[in-house]
Motif scaffolding. Structure first.
Motif, PDB file in Angstrom:
ATOM      1  N   SER A   1      29.261  34.724  38.547  1.00 21.77           N
ATOM      2  CA  SER A   1      27.796  34.808  38.435  1.00 21.77           C
ATOM      3  C   SER A   1      27.405  34.062  37.166  1.00 21.77           C
ATOM      4  O   SER A   1      28.003  34.274  36.100  1.00 21.77           O
ATOM      5  CB  SER A   1      27.350  36.254  38.355  1.00 21.77           C
ATOM      6  N   PRO A   2      26.409  33.186  37.216  1.00 22.29           N
ATOM      7  CA  PRO A   2      26.044  32.412  36.021  1.00 22.29           C
ATOM      8  C   PRO A   2      25.696  33.310  34.840  1.00 22.29           C
ATOM      9  O   PRO A   2      25.109  34.378  35.005  1.00 22.29           O
ATOM     10  CB  PRO A   2      24.814  31.617  36.497  1.00 22.29           C
ATOM     11  N   LEU A   3      26.083  32.879  33.673  1.00 21.92           N
ATOM     12  CA  LEU A   3      25.781  33.628  32.456  1.00 21.92           C
ATOM     13  C   LEU A   3      24.272  33.749  32.275  1.00 21.92           C
ATOM     14  O   LEU A   3      23.549  32.783  32.422  1.00 21.92           O
ATOM     15  CB  LEU A   3      26.395  32.920  31.250  1.00 21.92           C
TER      16      LEU A   3
ATOM     17  N   ARG B   1      30.926  46.686  38.004  1.00 20.54           N
ATOM     18  CA  ARG B   1      32.298  46.600  38.554  1.00 20.54           C
ATOM     19  C   ARG B   1      32.256  46.014  39.974  1.00 20.54           C
ATOM     20  O   ARG B   1      33.046  45.113  40.305  1.00 20.54           O
ATOM     21  CB  ARG B   1      32.938  47.977  38.561  1.00 20.54           C
ATOM     22  N   ALA B   2      31.357  46.507  40.791  1.00 22.92           N
ATOM     23  CA  ALA B   2      31.286  46.044  42.183  1.00 22.92           C
ATOM     24  C   ALA B   2      30.877  44.574  42.246  1.00 22.92           C
ATOM     25  O   ALA B   2      31.390  43.809  43.074  1.00 22.92           O
ATOM     26  CB  ALA B   2      30.298  46.914  42.960  1.00 22.92           C
ATOM     27  N   ARG B   3      29.968  44.155  41.396  1.00 23.89           N
ATOM     28  CA  ARG B   3      29.524  42.760  41.401  1.00 23.89           C
ATOM     29  C   ARG B   3      30.640  41.823  40.946  1.00 23.89           C
ATOM     30  O   ARG B   3      30.795  40.717  41.488  1.00 23.89           O
ATOM     31  CB  ARG B   3      28.292  42.614  40.525  1.00 23.89           C
ATOM     32  N   VAL B   4      31.434  42.254  39.976  1.00 27.92           N
ATOM     33  CA  VAL B   4      32.577  41.442  39.553  1.00 27.92           C
ATOM     34  C   VAL B   4      33.566  41.304  40.697  1.00 27.92           C
ATOM     35  O   VAL B   4      34.095  40.204  40.947  1.00 27.92           O
ATOM     36  CB  VAL B   4      33.248  42.061  38.308  1.00 27.92           C
ATOM     37  N   ARG B   5      33.818  42.411  41.393  1.00 26.05           N
ATOM     38  CA  ARG B   5      34.759  42.345  42.515  1.00 26.05           C
ATOM     39  C   ARG B   5      34.258  41.373  43.576  1.00 26.05           C
ATOM     40  O   ARG B   5      35.038  40.606  44.156  1.00 26.05           O
ATOM     41  CB  ARG B   5      34.946  43.739  43.135  1.00 26.05           C
ATOM     42  N   ARG B   6      32.960  41.396  43.852  1.00 31.80           N
ATOM     43  CA  ARG B   6      32.416  40.458  44.853  1.00 31.80           C
ATOM     44  C   ARG B   6      32.588  39.016  44.390  1.00 31.80           C
ATOM     45  O   ARG B   6      32.943  38.134  45.178  1.00 31.80           O
ATOM     46  CB  ARG B   6      30.937  40.761  45.119  1.00 31.80           C
TER      47      ARG B   6
ATOM     48  N   TRP C   1      40.197  49.850  29.477  1.00 34.69           N
ATOM     49  CA  TRP C   1      38.736  49.923  29.592  1.00 34.69           C
ATOM     50  C   TRP C   1      38.113  48.594  29.998  1.00 34.69           C
ATOM     51  O   TRP C   1      36.929  48.549  30.337  1.00 34.69           O
ATOM     52  CB  TRP C   1      38.115  50.444  28.303  1.00 34.69           C
ATOM     53  N   LEU C   2      38.911  47.514  29.981  1.00 32.19           N
ATOM     54  CA  LEU C   2      38.402  46.216  30.438  1.00 32.19           C
ATOM     55  C   LEU C   2      38.726  45.949  31.906  1.00 32.19           C
ATOM     56  O   LEU C   2      38.322  44.911  32.448  1.00 32.19           O
ATOM     57  CB  LEU C   2      38.971  45.080  29.575  1.00 32.19           C
ATOM     58  N   ASN C   3      39.439  46.841  32.548  1.00 31.21           N
ATOM     59  CA  ASN C   3      39.804  46.600  33.945  1.00 31.21           C
ATOM     60  C   ASN C   3      38.573  46.438  34.834  1.00 31.21           C
ATOM     61  O   ASN C   3      38.519  45.566  35.702  1.00 31.21           O
ATOM     62  CB  ASN C   3      40.666  47.740  34.475  1.00 31.21           C
ATOM     63  N   ALA C   4      37.564  47.286  34.628  1.00 36.84           N
ATOM     64  CA  ALA C   4      36.382  47.235  35.496  1.00 36.84           C
ATOM     65  C   ALA C   4      35.647  45.913  35.361  1.00 36.84           C
ATOM     66  O   ALA C   4      35.284  45.286  36.362  1.00 36.84           O
ATOM     67  CB  ALA C   4      35.455  48.401  35.173  1.00 36.84           C
ATOM     68  N   ILE C   5      35.417  45.445  34.143  1.00 34.19           N
ATOM     69  CA  ILE C   5      34.617  44.235  33.949  1.00 34.19           C
ATOM     70  C   ILE C   5      35.402  42.969  34.270  1.00 34.19           C
ATOM     71  O   ILE C   5      34.819  41.919  34.533  1.00 34.19           O
ATOM     72  CB  ILE C   5      34.056  44.176  32.507  1.00 34.19           C
ATOM     73  N   THR C   6      36.722  43.043  34.286  1.00 34.27           N
ATOM     74  CA  THR C   6      37.525  41.874  34.643  1.00 34.27           C
ATOM     75  C   THR C   6      38.022  41.923  36.083  1.00 34.27           C
ATOM     76  O   THR C   6      38.738  41.023  36.516  1.00 34.27           O
ATOM     77  CB  THR C   6      38.720  41.739  33.685  1.00 34.27           C
ATOM     78  N   GLY C   7      37.642  42.978  36.814  1.00 36.23           N
ATOM     79  CA  GLY C   7      38.004  43.059  38.224  1.00 36.23           C
ATOM     80  C   GLY C   7      39.434  43.471  38.489  1.00 36.23           C
ATOM     81  O   GLY C   7      39.940  43.257  39.597  1.00 36.23           O
ATOM     82  N   ARG C   8      40.097  44.078  37.500  1.00 33.57           N
ATOM     83  CA  ARG C   8      41.477  44.501  37.688  1.00 33.57           C
ATOM     84  C   ARG C   8      41.529  45.929  38.234  1.00 33.57           C
ATOM     85  O   ARG C   8      40.687  46.759  37.892  1.00 33.57           O
ATOM     86  CB  ARG C   8      42.229  44.439  36.355  1.00 33.57           C
TER      87      ARG C   8
END
Length: 313
Positions: free
Chosen positions: A306-308, A293-298, A262-269
């Protein structure tokens, strides 16, 4: 007489100003707002973790600047936070301070970070928290900040309060995707369970389902969704036995997949076919949406973070 050489400036002046005993004490006493030697209503305790969030509004204004400051440094450029910002392990303030630091690094990102900011939780702050918890629990027993004997004999705590302390140390281990940490987490919950069993002569009923707890990869999402024990008066034993089960059933997921799918999307895996089937089965528990998910991939494609604070402030 010659002058003393000037003290070199700190490489981390912002962290030095923000990671203070005042902050850590504030976090611990807000997360555990109980007198140390009086009983706790564990129905309220569980509710305030899993069903509500009275904690983060109390501490957000103090914690956000510290989290933002930490995020400005690459992991390899950060100091050892345990060594630099906590008192000596022999100091009586150390257990409370250590817990406050762990709450800052592990619990608050999960409560505060939304959208793409959640990448910081799992790919950054979790790694720091796990370094700190290993430093803490790797100490000799008499110096450990989670020791029942230390809280009881040196700090005047009852077992109810100590159970709360142990919970917040233990979650840092089970949040890890390392198999070795999962093994350590299972041993950790067993230590807590045995202390509570011996205190009241009550055996954890989940022991009868131990094989299932340590093998069913769908158990954690299912039990998490069902939530903690609730009612007029949830006992310490009911809470500890339920929480121990919930921690232990993390392990089969990491054993099967080597990570939390379930962490794959937010970590870009990229998810494997088996992981996709699993995520469908658990109804995509704890996954971020497609936009994040798309923004992490970018970000990963561009080699940036992306800054916190983009989605959380």
């Amino acid at each position: 007489m010659g002058q003393k050489p000037a003290t070199p400036p700190s490489p981390w002046p912002d962290l030095d100003n923000l990671l203070t005993p005042t902050l850590f004490t504030h976090l611990t006493t807000s997360r555990l707002p109980y007198t140390r030697n009086t009983p706790i209503n564990f129905s309220h305790f569980g509710r305030d973790i899993f069903l509500a969030d009275p904690f983060s509004p109390l501490v957000k204004d103090a914690a956000w600047p510290a989290l933002l400051a930490i995020s400005k440094y690459p992991l390899e450029k950060l100091p050892d936070l345990h060594e630099r910002y906590l008192p000596s392990p022999s100091d009586d303030s150390y257990p409370e301070q250590c817990l406050g630091l762990l709450l800052l690094l592990d619990n608050l990102p999960r409560l505060l970070f939304k959208g793409i900011d959640a990448r910081w939780t799992f790919d950054f702050f979790d790694h720091i928290a796990q370094r700190v918890v290993h430093s803490c629990i790797g100490l000799p027993e008499e110096l450990r900040p989670d020791s029942w004997g230390r809280w009881r004999d040196r700090l005047g705590a009852g077992m109810d309060y100590w159970v709360g302390v142990r919970f917040w140390f233990g979650v840092v281990l089970v949040h890890s995707e390392k198999r070795s940490d999962q093994e350590l987490g299972v041993m950790y919950t067993e230590e807590t369970r045995r202390v509570v069993e011996e205190a009241n002569g009550q055996i954890d009923p989940w022991r009868e389902k131990r094989e299932v707890v340590l093998s069913d990869v769908t158990m954690f999402p299912r039990e998490f969704r069902q939530g903690p024990p609730q009612g007029q008066e949830v006992t310490r034993e009911e809470w500890v036995f339920w929480a121990g089960m919930l921690m232990d059933c993390h392990r089969p997921v990491v054993e099967r997949f080597g990570r939390y799918p379930w962490l794959n999307a937010i970590t870009g895996r990229a998810s494997t076919e088996e992981e996709e089937e699993y995520l469908d089965k658990i109804r995509h528990f704890a996954e971020v949406g497609e936009a994040a998910r798309a923004r992490v991939r970018r970000d990963l494609d561009d080699g940036r973070w992306s800054p916190l604070g983009i989605d959380s402030l």
